[in-house]
Write an enzyme that holds these catalytic residues in place. Structure first.
Site, PDB file in Angstrom:
ATOM      1  N   MET A  41      28.964-104.290 -55.486  1.00 26.40           N
ATOM      2  CA  MET A  41      30.388-103.641 -56.189  1.00 26.40           C
ATOM      3  C   MET A  41      30.613-102.459 -55.409  1.00 26.40           C
ATOM      4  O   MET A  41      31.328-101.982 -54.634  1.00 26.40           O
ATOM      5  CB  MET A  41      30.613-103.609 -57.402  1.00 26.40           C
ATOM      6  CG  MET A  41      31.104-104.825 -57.887  1.00 26.40           C
ATOM      7  SD  MET A  41      31.225-105.127 -59.208  1.00 26.40           S
ATOM      8  CE  MET A  41      31.385-103.794 -60.130  1.00 26.40           C
TER       9      MET A  41
ATOM     10  N   LEU B   5      26.955 -97.432 -53.337  1.00 27.09           N
ATOM     11  CA  LEU B   5      25.859 -97.459 -53.331  1.00 27.09           C
ATOM     12  C   LEU B   5      24.801 -96.013 -53.582  1.00 27.09           C
ATOM     13  O   LEU B   5      25.234 -94.964 -53.575  1.00 27.09           O
ATOM     14  CB  LEU B   5      25.499 -98.085 -51.682  1.00 27.09           C
ATOM     15  CG  LEU B   5      26.244 -98.906 -51.762  1.00 27.09           C
ATOM     16  CD1 LEU B   5      25.665-100.114 -50.446  1.00 27.09           C
ATOM     17  CD2 LEU B   5      25.982-100.231 -53.611  1.00 27.09           C
ATOM     18  N   HIS B   6      23.399 -96.427 -54.408  1.00 31.95           N
ATOM     19  CA  HIS B   6      23.096 -95.849 -55.137  1.00 31.95           C
ATOM     20  C   HIS B   6      21.659 -95.856 -55.000  1.00 31.95           C
ATOM     21  O   HIS B   6      21.501 -97.370 -54.151  1.00 31.95           O
ATOM     22  CB  HIS B   6      22.949 -95.057 -56.423  1.00 31.95           C
ATOM     23  CG  HIS B   6      23.162 -95.853 -57.149  1.00 31.95           C
ATOM     24  ND1 HIS B   6      22.518 -96.988 -57.989  1.00 31.95           N
ATOM     25  CD2 HIS B   6      23.845 -96.196 -58.249  1.00 31.95           C
ATOM     26  CE1 HIS B   6      22.596 -97.651 -58.782  1.00 31.95           C
ATOM     27  NE2 HIS B   6      23.779 -97.499 -58.781  1.00 31.95           N
TER      28      HIS B   6
ATOM     29  N   HIS C 213      20.988-100.323 -56.225  1.00 31.09           N
ATOM     30  CA  HIS C 213      21.220-101.149 -54.609  1.00 31.09           C
ATOM     31  C   HIS C 213      20.326-100.446 -53.703  1.00 31.09           C
ATOM     32  O   HIS C 213      20.011-102.308 -53.178  1.00 31.09           O
ATOM     33  CB  HIS C 213      22.605-100.752 -54.228  1.00 31.09           C
ATOM     34  CG  HIS C 213      24.070-100.450 -55.397  1.00 31.09           C
ATOM     35  ND1 HIS C 213      24.443 -99.260 -56.189  1.00 31.09           N
ATOM     36  CD2 HIS C 213      23.856-101.328 -56.639  1.00 31.09           C
ATOM     37  CE1 HIS C 213      25.204 -99.692 -56.670  1.00 31.09           C
ATOM     38  NE2 HIS C 213      25.217-100.923 -57.062  1.00 31.09           N
TER      39      HIS C 213
ATOM     40  N   GLN D 259      36.026-110.147 -62.469  1.00 29.25           N
ATOM     41  CA  GLN D 259      35.130-109.718 -64.035  1.00 29.25           C
ATOM     42  C   GLN D 259      35.438-108.312 -64.614  1.00 29.25           C
ATOM     43  O   GLN D 259      34.269-108.592 -65.303  1.00 29.25           O
ATOM     44  CB  GLN D 259      33.924-109.049 -63.400  1.00 29.25           C
ATOM     45  CG  GLN D 259      33.455-108.706 -62.186  1.00 29.25           C
ATOM     46  CD  GLN D 259      32.162-108.321 -61.464  1.00 29.25           C
ATOM     47  OE1 GLN D 259      31.598-109.188 -60.629  1.00 29.25           O
ATOM     48  NE2 GLN D 259      31.204-107.625 -62.387  1.00 29.25           N
TER      49      GLN D 259
ATOM     50  N   GLN E 169      17.306-105.641 -63.058  1.00 23.22           N
ATOM     51  CA  GLN E 169      17.634-105.545 -63.965  1.00 23.22           C
ATOM     52  C   GLN E 169      18.082-104.637 -65.305  1.00 23.22           C
ATOM     53  O   GLN E 169      18.383-104.475 -66.093  1.00 23.22           O
ATOM     54  CB  GLN E 169      16.020-105.081 -64.380  1.00 23.22           C
ATOM     55  CG  GLN E 169      15.564-105.534 -65.933  1.00 23.22           C
ATOM     56  CD  GLN E 169      13.764-104.387 -66.663  1.00 23.22           C
ATOM     57  OE1 GLN E 169      12.942-104.701 -65.527  1.00 23.22           O
ATOM     58  NE2 GLN E 169      13.856-103.974 -67.786  1.00 23.22           N
ATOM     59  N   LYS E 170      18.967-103.998 -64.601  1.00 20.45           N
ATOM     60  CA  LYS E 170      19.892-102.547 -64.879  1.00 20.45           C
ATOM     61  C   LYS E 170      20.520-103.622 -65.518  1.00 20.45           C
ATOM     62  O   LYS E 170      20.884-103.569 -66.690  1.00 20.45           O
ATOM     63  CB  LYS E 170      20.073-102.042 -63.992  1.00 20.45           C
ATOM     64  CG  LYS E 170      21.490-101.690 -64.449  1.00 20.45           C
ATOM     65  CD  LYS E 170      21.337-100.005 -65.427  1.00 20.45           C
ATOM     66  CE  LYS E 170      22.551 -99.503 -66.388  1.00 20.45           C
ATOM     67  NZ  LYS E 170      23.685 -99.636 -65.113  1.00 20.45           N
ATOM     68  N   ASP E 171      21.035-104.977 -65.100  1.00 21.87           N
ATOM     69  CA  ASP E 171      21.716-106.107 -65.635  1.00 21.87           C
ATOM     70  C   ASP E 171      21.528-107.179 -66.249  1.00 21.87           C
ATOM     71  O   ASP E 171      21.644-108.513 -65.467  1.00 21.87           O
ATOM     72  CB  ASP E 171      23.333-105.892 -65.162  1.00 21.87           C
ATOM     73  CG  ASP E 171      23.756-104.665 -64.497  1.00 21.87           C
ATOM     74  OD1 ASP E 171      24.875-104.695 -65.626  1.00 21.87           O
ATOM     75  OD2 ASP E 171      23.563-104.390 -63.233  1.00 21.87           O
TER      76      ASP E 171
ATOM     77  N   SER F 137      23.613 -95.473 -61.900  1.00 22.83           N
ATOM     78  CA  SER F 137      24.196 -96.510 -61.577  1.00 22.83           C
ATOM     79  C   SER F 137      25.683 -95.340 -61.456  1.00 22.83           C
ATOM     80  O   SER F 137      25.327 -94.689 -60.997  1.00 22.83           O
ATOM     81  CB  SER F 137      24.822 -96.682 -63.190  1.00 22.83           C
ATOM     82  OG  SER F 137      26.079 -96.948 -64.023  1.00 22.83           O
TER      83      SER F 137
HETATM   84  P1  AMP Z   1      26.669-103.267 -58.959  1.00 23.14           P
HETATM   85  O1  AMP Z   1      27.425-102.847 -57.992  1.00 23.14           O
HETATM   86  O2  AMP Z   1      26.938-101.958 -60.516  1.00 23.14           O
HETATM   87  O3  AMP Z   1      27.751-104.660 -59.616  1.00 23.14           O
HETATM   88  O4  AMP Z   1      24.938-103.556 -58.541  1.00 23.14           O
HETATM   89  C1  AMP Z   1      25.156-104.270 -57.943  1.00 23.14           C
HETATM   90  C2  AMP Z   1      23.551-104.504 -58.319  1.00 23.14           C
HETATM   91  O5  AMP Z   1      22.638-103.557 -57.936  1.00 23.14           O
HETATM   92  C3  AMP Z   1      23.272-105.893 -59.676  1.00 23.14           C
HETATM   93  O6  AMP Z   1      22.239-107.186 -59.671  1.00 23.14           O
HETATM   94  C4  AMP Z   1      22.454-104.652 -60.277  1.00 23.14           C
HETATM   95  O7  AMP Z   1      21.728-104.429 -61.506  1.00 23.14           O
HETATM   96  C5  AMP Z   1      21.889-103.859 -60.005  1.00 23.14           C
HETATM   97  N1  AMP Z   1      21.425-102.441 -59.557  1.00 23.14           N
HETATM   98  C6  AMP Z   1      22.468-101.728 -60.543  1.00 23.14           C
HETATM   99  N2  AMP Z   1      21.972-100.303 -60.878  1.00 23.14           N
HETATM  100  C7  AMP Z   1      20.699-100.787 -60.735  1.00 23.14           C
HETATM  101  C8  AMP Z   1      19.140 -99.694 -61.082  1.00 23.14           C
HETATM  102  N3  AMP Z   1      19.645 -98.701 -61.504  1.00 23.14           N
HETATM  103  N4  AMP Z   1      18.282-100.177 -60.976  1.00 23.14           N
HETATM  104  C9  AMP Z   1      18.243-101.335 -60.058  1.00 23.14           C
HETATM  105  N5  AMP Z   1      19.424-101.949 -60.138  1.00 23.14           N
HETATM  106  C10 AMP Z   1      20.162-101.634 -60.081  1.00 23.14           C
END
Ligand code: AMP
Length: 282
Positions: free
Chosen positions: A30, A33-34, A37, A61, A149-151, A186
């Site tokens: 989404m 980015l960090h 990602h 969502q 794995q965060k999610d 996050s």
């Molecule tokens: P999001 O942009 O929050 O929807 O995350 C996109 C993808 O990045 C998802 O598969 C998340 O699980 C993964 N992600 C987010 N934060 C982390 C993290 N700290 N470590 C590993 N994967 C992450």
């Protein structure tokens, strides 16, 4: 790195790559980015020929009272990071492009496990995730897709519908990337003040404490859970949404941790809801 904004653009890109015999990796995000990602993207680059990353804050969502409008967005900054991480193509559609007039088909994973953890707290969330991920996998013609794995519950949901609907894609789960302090990275960490960020360390600290007790021989799930709850309750800025221990990846109740299990927590720090988890080898 090419930027694709429409369904037609991504469809012709992925078709071209497929015809050239490339293995395609997909990393849905989404944005904002960090390192978490970017680790997914680097992992995808190592395991596939062509990486397509999507940046799309998926309205379907989010619940009506959640942070869809406030969710951080920085597409230019994201592009610079993705280019460095070796991403080949970015898919960045508008909500209208993904959900045009007449759109009315959703992927609904109905297992009880989808109602636990974040599924219980965020009704409709996984329906939105499953729908958008299905569409992204199809548009990208992905051979492999990468999730954090965060999610962890999201990975369980995705693995389930991919198997149930026989979608020809391999799902890869990448471990949680943390800051040096232990805080899981996050996009929502941006919402935290300095004081709240300090308080947010209670998430990883409580999980580590519980893991130490488990490694030391404590296997009764309720006792391990209590360690987490007690630690979080010591932090005045923290309010527990849930603290649970389930078998992994089935997410079923367990009395004793004698097989693979997950300790999963969601905690509000001020107004910001953060999640974290640790997987235990039973
Ligand atoms: P999001 O942009 O929050 O929807 O995350 C996109 C993808 O990045 C998802 O598969 C998340 O699980 C993964 N992600 C987010 N934060 C982390 C993290 N700290 N470590 C590993 N994967 C992450």
């Amino acid at each position: 790195m090419v930027i694709l904004r429409t369904q037609d653009e991504i469809k012709s890109y992925s078709l071209e790559m497929k015809k050239a015999g490339k293995v395609i990796g997909l990393v849905p995000t989404m944005g904002a980015l960090h390192e978490g990602h970017l680790t997914l993207m680097r992992e995808a680059k190592a395991k596939t020929d062509v990486v397509i990353a999507s940046v799309f804050v998926n309205p379907v969502q989010f619940g009506p009272n959640e942070d869809f409008d406030a969710y951080p967005r920085d597409f230019e900054g994201d592009c610079q990071k993705m280019e460095k991480a070796g991403v080949d193509a970015v898919f960045h559609p508008t909500p209208e492009e993904m959900y045009p007039d007449g759109f009315c088909t959703y992927v609904n994973v109905e297992g009880e496990f989808t109602k636990r953890l974040c599924g219980g707290q965020r009704p409709g969330h996984f329906r939105g995730v499953a729908t958008v991920v299905t569409k992204l996998i199809n548009l990208a013609r992905a051979d492999k897709a990468f999730f954090g794995q965060k999610d962890a519950q999201q990975v369980c949901v995705i693995r389930r519908f991919v198997e149930d609907l026989a979608i020809p894609v391999e799902i890869n789960m990448v471990p949680i990337v943390r800051e040096e302090s232990g805080l899981a990275r996050s996009s929502r960490n941006m919402y935290l003040s300095a004081k709240e960020k300090e308080a947010a360390l209670v998430l990883s600290r409580s999980l580590n404490k519980a893991k130490e007790a488990f490694d030391g021989g404590l296997t009764k799930a309720s006792a391990v859970k209590q360690i987490i709850v007690d630690e979080i309750n010591k932090e005045p800025l923290a309010a527990i949404d849930y603290v649970e221990i389930y078998s992994f990846p089935e997410l079923e109740e367990i009395e004793y941790i004698n097989r693979e299990a997950i300790m999963a927590i969601a905690v509000k720090i001020g107004k910001t809801r953060l999640i974290d988890n640790v997987i235990l080898e039973g």
